[in-house]
Design a protein around this motif. Structure first.
Motif, mmCIF file in Angstrom:
data_model
loop_
_atom_site.group_PDB
_atom_site.id
_atom_site.type_symbol
_atom_site.label_atom_id
_atom_site.label_comp_id
_atom_site.label_asym_id
_atom_site.label_seq_id
_atom_site.Cartn_x
_atom_site.Cartn_y
_atom_site.Cartn_z
ATOM 1 N N ASN A 53 0.815 -1.213 0.000
ATOM 2 C CA ASN A 53 0.000 0.000 0.000
ATOM 3 C C ASN A 53 0.855 1.273 0.000
ATOM 4 O OD1 ASN A 53 -2.554 1.226 -0.137
ATOM 5 N ND2 ASN A 53 -2.514 1.671 2.036
ATOM 6 N N ASN A 54 1.810 1.352 -0.932
ATOM 7 C CA ASN A 54 2.700 2.507 -1.027
ATOM 8 C C ASN A 54 2.613 3.138 -2.411
ATOM 9 O OD1 ASN A 54 4.247 2.191 1.604
ATOM 10 N ND2 ASN A 54 4.508 0.179 0.672
ATOM 11 N N TYR A 55 3.022 4.385 -2.501
ATOM 12 C CA TYR A 55 3.119 5.101 -3.763
ATOM 13 C C TYR A 55 4.578 5.480 -3.976
ATOM 14 C CZ TYR A 55 2.238 8.757 -7.280
ATOM 15 O OH TYR A 55 2.240 9.527 -8.420
ATOM 16 N N LEU A 56 5.211 4.892 -4.990
ATOM 17 C CA LEU A 56 6.604 5.154 -5.328
ATOM 18 C C LEU A 56 6.632 5.770 -6.723
ATOM 19 C CD1 LEU A 56 6.564 2.724 -3.225
ATOM 20 C CD2 LEU A 56 8.812 2.210 -4.081
ATOM 21 N N HIS A 57 7.292 6.915 -6.871
ATOM 22 C CA HIS A 57 7.260 7.572 -8.173
ATOM 23 C C HIS A 57 8.481 8.445 -8.423
ATOM 24 C CE1 HIS A 57 5.999 11.540 -6.494
ATOM 25 N NE2 HIS A 57 5.429 10.779 -5.563
ATOM 26 N N ASP A 58 8.778 8.618 -9.694
ATOM 27 C CA ASP A 58 9.807 9.521 -10.194
ATOM 28 C C ASP A 58 11.202 9.202 -9.668
ATOM 29 O OD1 ASP A 58 8.141 11.474 -11.775
ATOM 30 O OD2 ASP A 58 7.134 11.571 -9.828
ATOM 31 N N SER A 59 11.817 8.211 -10.290
ATOM 32 C CA SER A 59 13.197 7.861 -9.934
ATOM 33 C C SER A 59 13.966 7.435 -11.177
ATOM 34 C CB SER A 59 13.228 6.740 -8.896
ATOM 35 O OG SER A 59 12.975 5.507 -9.509
ATOM 36 N N GLY A 60 15.263 7.274 -10.991
ATOM 37 C CA GLY A 60 16.096 6.769 -12.071
ATOM 38 C C GLY A 60 16.342 7.760 -13.179
ATOM 39 N N TYR A 61 16.345 9.049 -12.874
ATOM 40 C CA TYR A 61 16.604 10.011 -13.940
ATOM 41 C C TYR A 61 18.085 10.258 -14.167
ATOM 42 C CZ TYR A 61 15.890 13.049 -9.838
ATOM 43 O OH TYR A 61 15.908 13.608 -8.591
ATOM 44 N N VAL A 62 18.946 9.588 -13.399
ATOM 45 C CA VAL A 62 20.359 9.450 -13.722
ATOM 46 C C VAL A 62 20.543 7.960 -13.985
ATOM 47 C CG1 VAL A 62 22.728 9.629 -12.891
ATOM 48 C CG2 VAL A 62 21.066 11.395 -12.297
ATOM 49 N N PRO A 63 20.585 7.536 -15.237
ATOM 50 C CA PRO A 63 20.579 6.100 -15.519
ATOM 51 C C PRO A 63 21.714 5.346 -14.821
ATOM 52 C CG PRO A 63 20.257 7.351 -17.519
ATOM 53 C CD PRO A 63 20.618 8.338 -16.451
ATOM 54 N N GLY A 64 21.363 4.284 -14.186
ATOM 55 C CA GLY A 64 22.305 3.393 -13.524
ATOM 56 C C GLY A 64 21.728 1.995 -13.590
ATOM 57 N N TYR A 65 22.205 1.128 -12.745
ATOM 58 C CA TYR A 65 21.719 -0.249 -12.773
ATOM 59 C C TYR A 65 20.503 -0.479 -11.885
ATOM 60 C CZ TYR A 65 25.959 -1.437 -15.248
ATOM 61 O OH TYR A 65 26.956 -1.505 -16.172
ATOM 62 N N GLY A 117 13.135 6.182 -14.950
ATOM 63 C CA GLY A 117 14.066 6.213 -16.059
ATOM 64 C C GLY A 117 14.577 4.830 -16.407
ATOM 65 N N ARG A 118 14.621 3.939 -15.433
ATOM 66 C CA ARG A 118 15.078 2.550 -15.593
ATOM 67 C C ARG A 118 13.924 1.614 -15.220
ATOM 68 N NH1 ARG A 118 19.137 0.509 -18.004
ATOM 69 N NH2 ARG A 118 19.582 -0.922 -16.343
ATOM 70 N N PRO A 119 14.205 0.336 -14.908
ATOM 71 C CA PRO A 119 13.110 -0.577 -14.565
ATOM 72 C C PRO A 119 12.370 -0.178 -13.291
ATOM 73 C CG PRO A 119 15.130 -1.801 -14.996
ATOM 74 C CD PRO A 119 15.497 -0.349 -14.948
ATOM 75 N N MET A 120 11.127 -0.617 -13.193
ATOM 76 C CA MET A 120 10.353 -0.415 -11.974
ATOM 77 C C MET A 120 10.861 -1.346 -10.868
ATOM 78 S SD MET A 120 7.966 1.807 -12.276
ATOM 79 C CE MET A 120 7.171 2.737 -13.527
ATOM 80 N N MET A 121 11.088 -2.599 -11.222
ATOM 81 C CA MET A 121 11.511 -3.579 -10.222
ATOM 82 C C MET A 121 12.587 -4.483 -10.793
ATOM 83 S SD MET A 121 7.891 -4.767 -8.573
ATOM 84 C CE MET A 121 8.681 -5.563 -7.188
ATOM 85 N N THR A 122 13.579 -4.803 -9.957
ATOM 86 C CA THR A 122 14.599 -5.769 -10.331
ATOM 87 C C THR A 122 14.812 -6.723 -9.163
ATOM 88 O OG1 THR A 122 16.365 -4.292 -9.582
ATOM 89 C CG2 THR A 122 15.803 -4.207 -11.912
#
Length: 190
Positions: A93-105, A135-140
């Motif tokens: 029940n969380n809201y996670l948003h707007d990440s990975g705008y500096v591409p990495g692994y 910017g990258r995957p949602m989940m790894t």
């Protein structure tokens, strides 16, 4: 007005069974280590946790063994928002948003052992969360024998083309991925 500049809002290294409720952290995160187990984060907001040059290795929130993150919002990190670094972790029940705008692994949510250390957690639950704009995957890879269910994942892979909205690495045996909605991707990869 008082302005303080810190990379970490809380230092919970070596502390177990800590509960943080209804806190807002801006431009800082929570420092933990392997002994920081059984934490509960309920209704917290962490924004811009890794958007600074003061410590480029600091980003997002790290949950350890038997940690719980619920009813919270994590947002605006230049790398990842959440790392599951252990087993029996519950995220719901969380809201996670707007990440990975500096591409990495890192994905918006990454499992322990990333990148490629060979360590992975198990029996983690990731349920009823909304993940948006990465910017990258949602989940790894969130671990062996884990359950990923009833999540809404959208608008991923905006900056790179070598990945997917959800990708596994290392060991993921006996994990269940069910009833998730994946939509509005920048690429055709799932």
């Amino acid at each position: 007005m008082t302005v303080k500049r810190r990379i970490y809002g809380f230092d919970l290294r070596g502390r177990a069974f800590v509960r943080l409720n209804k806190l807002k952290l801006f431009a800082c995160t929570i420092l933990t280590n392997e002994a920081s187990t059984d934490h509960i984060y309920d209704g917290i907001v962490i924004e811009h946790s890794g958007t600074h040059a003061g410590n480029p290795s600091s980003f997002g929130l790290t949950l350890r063994d038997r940690g719980i993150l619920k009813n919270s919002e994590l947002a605006w990190d230049s790398r990842g928002l959440l790392t599951l670094a252990g087993s029996d972790i519950r995220v719901y029940n969380n809201y996670l948003h707007d990440s990975g705008y500096v591409p990495g692994y890192e994905g918006m949510v990454s499992g322990s052992g990333y990148p490629f250390s060979g360590v992975t957690g198990s029996r983690n639950l990731f349920s009823r969360n909304t993940l948006k704009s990465a910017g990258r995957p949602m989940m790894t890879g969130i671990g062996r024998a884990s359950i990923i269910e009833y999540n809404d994942l959208s608008d991923a892979m905006k900056l790179t083309s070598d990945g997917a909205a959800f990708s596994m690495y290392l060991e993921a045996g006996n994990s269940i991925f069910r009833y998730n909605l994946i939509h509005d991707l920048s690429l055709i990869h799932i």
